[in-house]
Enzyme design. Structure first.
Site, PDB file in Angstrom:
ATOM      1  N   LYS B 257       0.840  -1.203   0.000  1.00  0.00           N
ATOM      2  CA  LYS B 257       0.000   0.000   0.000  1.00  0.00           C
ATOM      3  C   LYS B 257       0.872   1.250   0.000  1.00  0.00           C
ATOM      4  CE  LYS B 257      -4.146  -2.028   1.285  1.00  0.00           C
ATOM      5  NZ  LYS B 257      -4.997  -2.293   2.435  1.00  0.00           N
ATOM      6  N   ASP B 352      -2.983  -7.419   0.619  1.00  0.00           N
ATOM      7  CA  ASP B 352      -1.585  -7.433   1.068  1.00  0.00           C
ATOM      8  C   ASP B 352      -1.380  -8.333   2.288  1.00  0.00           C
ATOM      9  OD1 ASP B 352      -3.177  -5.666   2.554  1.00  0.00           O
ATOM     10  OD2 ASP B 352      -1.446  -4.442   3.152  1.00  0.00           O
ATOM     11  N   ASP B 388      -1.558  -8.026  17.960  1.00  0.00           N
ATOM     12  CA  ASP B 388      -2.395  -7.360  16.975  1.00  0.00           C
ATOM     13  C   ASP B 388      -3.656  -8.178  16.692  1.00  0.00           C
ATOM     14  OD1 ASP B 388      -2.263  -5.099  14.861  1.00  0.00           O
ATOM     15  OD2 ASP B 388      -2.747  -6.879  13.664  1.00  0.00           O
ATOM     16  N   ASN B 389      -4.816  -7.530  16.829  1.00  0.00           N
ATOM     17  CA  ASN B 389      -6.090  -8.173  16.470  1.00  0.00           C
ATOM     18  C   ASN B 389      -6.202  -9.634  16.916  1.00  0.00           C
ATOM     19  OD1 ASN B 389      -7.534  -6.124  15.213  1.00  0.00           O
ATOM     20  ND2 ASN B 389      -6.460  -6.413  13.271  1.00  0.00           N
ATOM     21  N   GLU B 417      -4.787  -6.358  21.599  1.00  0.00           N
ATOM     22  CA  GLU B 417      -5.292  -5.225  20.828  1.00  0.00           C
ATOM     23  C   GLU B 417      -6.560  -5.645  20.103  1.00  0.00           C
ATOM     24  OE1 GLU B 417      -5.259  -2.517  17.028  1.00  0.00           O
ATOM     25  OE2 GLU B 417      -4.944  -4.662  17.073  1.00  0.00           O
ATOM     26  N   LYS B 529       1.426   4.718   9.289  1.00  0.00           N
ATOM     27  CA  LYS B 529       1.270   3.322   8.906  1.00  0.00           C
ATOM     28  C   LYS B 529       1.754   3.096   7.479  1.00  0.00           C
ATOM     29  CE  LYS B 529      -3.170   3.005  10.014  1.00  0.00           C
ATOM     30  NZ  LYS B 529      -4.513   2.415  10.278  1.00  0.00           N
ATOM     31  N   TYR B 530       1.674   4.160   6.656  1.00  0.00           N
ATOM     32  CA  TYR B 530       1.995   4.006   5.239  1.00  0.00           C
ATOM     33  C   TYR B 530       3.241   4.759   4.803  1.00  0.00           C
ATOM     34  CZ  TYR B 530      -2.903   2.797   5.748  1.00  0.00           C
ATOM     35  OH  TYR B 530      -4.075   2.263   6.194  1.00  0.00           O
TER      36      TYR B 530
END
Lengths: 656, 656
Positions: B257, B352, B388-389, B417, B529-530
């Site tokens: 991304k 991704d 994460d998640n 998270e 983040k990007y």
């Protein structure tokens, strides 16, 4: 704390009903819809499916009832036990691959994103389930598979709900079919199995009447089981279901108590029926002055003819003259000189009573003998027992005895006569007592009644504790009744009979007997516990017709058979209390009671219309089953005025 | 449903702490006083005794802590775990014969009823216990026995407390001694054993700071773990405890991304750190642009020098370039054509990212590999992981992995998270996550905050769910911060840092960064983040000193290390909120916060004085640790006025 590589992939938590983590059984009544609830969830957004597994007594196979998601990961399902006895239940939950695919496909169609591969995926899932389907259904599913596998008529055509390739596989019938026969790979099953005691209807709903058979004699004579038969027509015609008799066994003479609990009885004094046992026998004998075991059998038959069941008293204690005292001295407690201990609550002494030592070396012999008493009377056709002071006997004994008895005779009902601390009262219900006496007699204000009934009807207690509201007992003549006169007796009767599915009165209540042995005491003057008392049940001012009317209302309106359907409604004055009971498809009953027996009260009632199944602007009628008057009301508010010297209570049926 | 002739004679119910009937472990912190509560009762009026049994990791023997009766058959006892790891506990309860006799004897003495036999009975009980006593104590007890056995000096003399025969046996010392060594015949012991995860202090109390190491470069260069070291002084001086780094692993290039989540990245775009894995390795590799594993080890050492711990991100997902994609294609999900499925939440697609198939045939191989990642970083000295998640990964995996890791490394802390449904959030905490992200960012009004904190601090959740209040994250820039300006950042910092023992900010918060990518979005514009983002942390308007002050207050006042000591106080205006934390012997902290970042607010505060350890008419001082002003207050009420453009919050220490 178990963790394993092979655990099921769905979490199931907080299952209801469940008493103390499944340590005790919940309770239900045959024909009840038993609703099972649980939190069910897994990781990710997959669609889940869940079912209640249940089986009745002696069933080898599990039956299933599908659960549905309600809200916030809480699921619900239900089953209806059709036999009494011990039922078992649990929950199985799994991931529904096809439902997940179907939900996702719809989202893709709506976003114009359907790709051929996703259709192939659906076809694959359907193929995986073909074998599990009934052969009659396979054709439909095969057609759906074929359409999923068909080439698109044109590029991009799959992106609408009109695409023939997805019309069939998205069909509701296929969704239901696959859901029903879906593989349960990776499912989770709750462990251990939960249990439910399913009782007959009388375990929850019944009107009890207590009287002393020895008081049924004529012209001062000692009554017998034969003269007691003469009372049955009167009791049955008032609409009672159960007749409860204090102990009918031989009464000890050593340390016998005289009238009004005096310690110097005369030779004519008859003693206390709870001082059980004498030269004529113990707990399986009939007091000779009452008659014989054959007379008892006859009494039971006569009761049965009139639709009445008999409840016997089970009081595990002995007079000093009980046969066990000589046959089994090891079952009692002993003092250092070897003498048997009488009952005490220091400094109070009860020399006429020997308590049992439940922790005796011969625990097994004693416990089996005690259970044998119940077996004896069950053998004679008695299936209801009012158990005297169970909280002063070993709880492990009760758990063992009730579990064993109910396994053999699931129809047996045991009423716990415990007036003690809340946790002990609850504990007795948990370990198996079918019904329980309550604090009702000491809850007289609106605040007290509302708080107590909310605890009984709307907390965890409702899963295992079935109240029986006695308005009076030979031990409890509350000050409210002593001072409130006839209106007080009507008020407390209405409350007992309509708030609680089971309720009872002790004879004399219908005559508004209200004289205590002394000021401040809850004991009756000239109590029947110590003497024979004969009454004129047709005496002026009796409540026979009032009691009859209330019992008729109870039988006519099924909403009154339940407790958890109780709802309180607001009245803007402290002495007026309003409550209702409703059930889908049944006529709601709404009671408004003036709790002040001395004066009229008026106020504005604000109804919870939803609880009565009414819309906010409905016009509806309420018909008072006591006065036979009908009012037309609209909306939530209504004016009410109740004069206790006329009628202290409205008992309305609500007509939509 | 067990019932037996040999069950213990005491009922023990509703033991706390206990999570889902003992299915999961409760949590505590080393040095905490763990209070164990239970309903304990038996039949009859006997005196009971009870003890908490507990043992630490690897302890073979049980230790004991006596319980005391509080009220309504509820008992309490406590123990203080002195090591981290899994502790076990239960309760034993029994009948105290001697205490029962002693209580009864007192009642008899008061009623002039003592008889020789009762004294003999006491002597007998004491004799029964002689052998169990330490030999040093036997003499005293033998004397008591002798006096009980002595003949009365005169008839009836035993009926007073002066009677020499009962003075000794009624002595408190003997009561305590016999109580301590009393036979436990017929005792009940709770089963199964309950478990408690005992963690180090940082598991509950810590200030977290999140930043992207790649953003620490100079003049537009890609930062490295070496340049990241330069940030540590700044972070440590602001008083943070834990530095949390987003994933530091190689980032995939397939479907990478671009800036602001665009799908057409340029060759210079650095990708999303959570798209883990590329030709340079996967979850155990360091991104070459960040440096080497040796650089990481150095970074860790430098952090340690400054008293900072490092938390790594553990994100179980792969970019299409992750080595597992070729080495273990069976660990992923596949589409009918054999291709690997990317992540989706239809219609959303995340090409991704390849999610892992936790239910793969090679479940054991996969699960062990995943746990191996944690082992690898633990081997390098990392003991804190931000996961994460976790709610999109198999819960059974987490339960297995965390249980196994914590058994080997009890110092490990795992922060969940998960922003998902309440039951799933709770479920993750139950299965073992040490801490959890929360709904805090979306709770902005007084009503929302009060309701949510009450759930966290004062319900069953407090037994297992430890919140970590992040005021912002790279994914969440709440509208309140977008529109509220600098006052909003101060308000939310005070709330996060003082309401919750653990809290965190993501870098840029101290610069009041508040621009969303578009209206209505919670995403940042030009999100790190990007892309790489470099900041001037000394820019005008920064909150560095404010953050430092708040973190200093947190460290100075031990009451802020806890959550369950939180109490809300009434303020008569909706935008002013007041709360306090207190502990016996510690200075209470009282915060009053203006939740309105746009305008001053004033109102009357009504304190819960009891919660602050104050008497109704006490005069006391409150010293504002922010403004350094001191006020003298008396009684519960005080006027408060807070202007957000001056200071939106009082943080008072309460001086008695």
């Amino acid at each position: 704390m178990k963790s394993s590589l092979r655990r099921g992939h769905v979490n199931i938590e907080d299952v209801e009903p469940q008493v103390d983590c499944g340590r005790y059984r919940a309770k239900a009544i045959i024909g009840d819809l038993v609703t099972v609830r649980a939190d069910i969830y897994r990781d990710g957004p997959a669609v889940l499916a869940a079912t209640v597994r249940f089986r009745g007594p002696d069933d080898k196979r599990w039956s299933e009832a599908r659960m549905v998601h309600v809200d916030n990961d809480r699921w619900t399902g239900a089953f209806r036990p059709d036999r009494i006895g011990v039922w078992e239940y649990g929950i199985e939950a799994w991931t529904d691959r096809f439902a997940t695919w179907r939900r996702d496909l719809k989202a893709r169609v709506e976003a114009d994103q359907v790709m051929d591969l996703e259709l192939q995926e659906g076809a694959q899932i359907l193929e995986d389930h073909l074998r599990a389907l009934p052969s009659s259904e396979r054709k439909t599913v095969k057609q759906a598979i074929a359409s999923l596998r068909a080439p698109a008529e044109q590029e991009g055509a799959a992106s609408s709900f009109e695409d023939p390739r997805i019309t069939a596989p998205l069909d509701e019938h296929i969704a239901e079919l696959i859901s029903k026969h879906h593989t349960r790979a990776g499912s989770s099953v709750t462990k251990p199995v939960l249990q439910l005691t399913v009782d007959r209807a009388l375990a929850r709903f019944g009107a009890w009447y207590e009287f002393f058979p020895r008081s049924t004699g004529h012209e001062g004579e000692h009554g017998t089981l034969t003269t007691a038969v003469d009372e049955l027509d009167r009791i049955a015609s008032m609409g009672f279901d159960i007749v409860y008799l204090p102990p009918i066994h031989p009464i000890g003479t050593t340390w016998r108590k005289g009238r009004n609990n005096s310690l110097d009885p005369g030779p004519a004094d008859v003693g206390v029926p709870w001082a059980i046992g004498g030269e004529d026998g113990g707990h399986t004998a009939v007091h000779p002055d009452l008659g014989t075991i054959d007379d008892f059998d006859t009494f039971l038959k006569e009761a049965d003819k009139r639709g009445l069941e008999i409840a016997l008293d089970f009081a595990i204690q002995c007079s000093p003259d009980h046969p066990w005292v000589t046959e089994h001295p090891e079952w009692f407690m002993h003092r250092p000189d070897g003498s048997i201990k009488y009952a005490e609550n220091p400094p109070k002494r009860y020399q006429d009573i020997y308590p049992i030592n439940f922790d005796t070396e011969d625990r097994e012999g004693l416990w089996r003998e005690l259970k044998g008493i119940l077996d004896f009377w069950i053998g004679h056709g008695v299936t209801i027992f009012r158990v005297d002071n169970p909280h002063t006997k070993a709880l492990p004994f009760w758990e063992w005895a009730i579990t064993t008895i109910k396994a053999e005779h699931p129809e047996v009902i045991l009423l716990s006569e415990a007036f003690t601390r809340p946790k002990v009262m609850k504990g007795l219900a948990k370990i198996g007592f079918t019904q329980s006496y309550t604090y009702f007699t000491w809850r007289n204000t609106k605040a007290e009644l509302t708080e107590y009934l909310t605890e009984l009807a709307a907390t965890d207690m409702a899963q295992y504790f079935k109240p029986n509201f006695f308005a009076n007992t030979p031990d409890i003549l509350h000050e409210y009744l002593q001072t409130g006169g006839r209106p007080a007796f009507k008020i407390r009767l209405v409350l007992a009979a309509l708030l609680s599915p089971s309720y009872g009165i002790y004879s004399g209540y219908e005559l508004c007997e209200s004289t205590p042995v002394k000021p401040g005491s809850e004991e009756y003057l000239d109590s029947e516990k110590y003497q024979v008392s004969q009454r004129d049940y047709d005496a002026e001012g009796n409540l026979n017709r009032y009691v009859t009317r209330i019992n008729r209302i109870r039988r006519a309106y099924p909403v009154l058979e339940h407790l958890t359907n109780l709802v309180f409604h607001d009245v803007d004055t402290p002495n007026l209390m309003a409550f209702s009971k409703s059930l889908p498809g049944e006529t709601p009953i709404l009671a408004v009671v003036n709790l002040n027996p001395y004066h009229w009260e008026e106020g504005t009632l604000t109804l919870n219309l939803e609880a009565l199944g009414l819309d906010p602007w409905d016009t509806f009628k309420v018909h008072d089953l006591i006065s036979d008057e009908t009012y037309e009301w609209q909306g939530a508010q209504a004016y009410v005025r109740l004069d206790p010297f006329h009628e202290p209570a409205h008992v309305f049926r609500v007509l939509k």
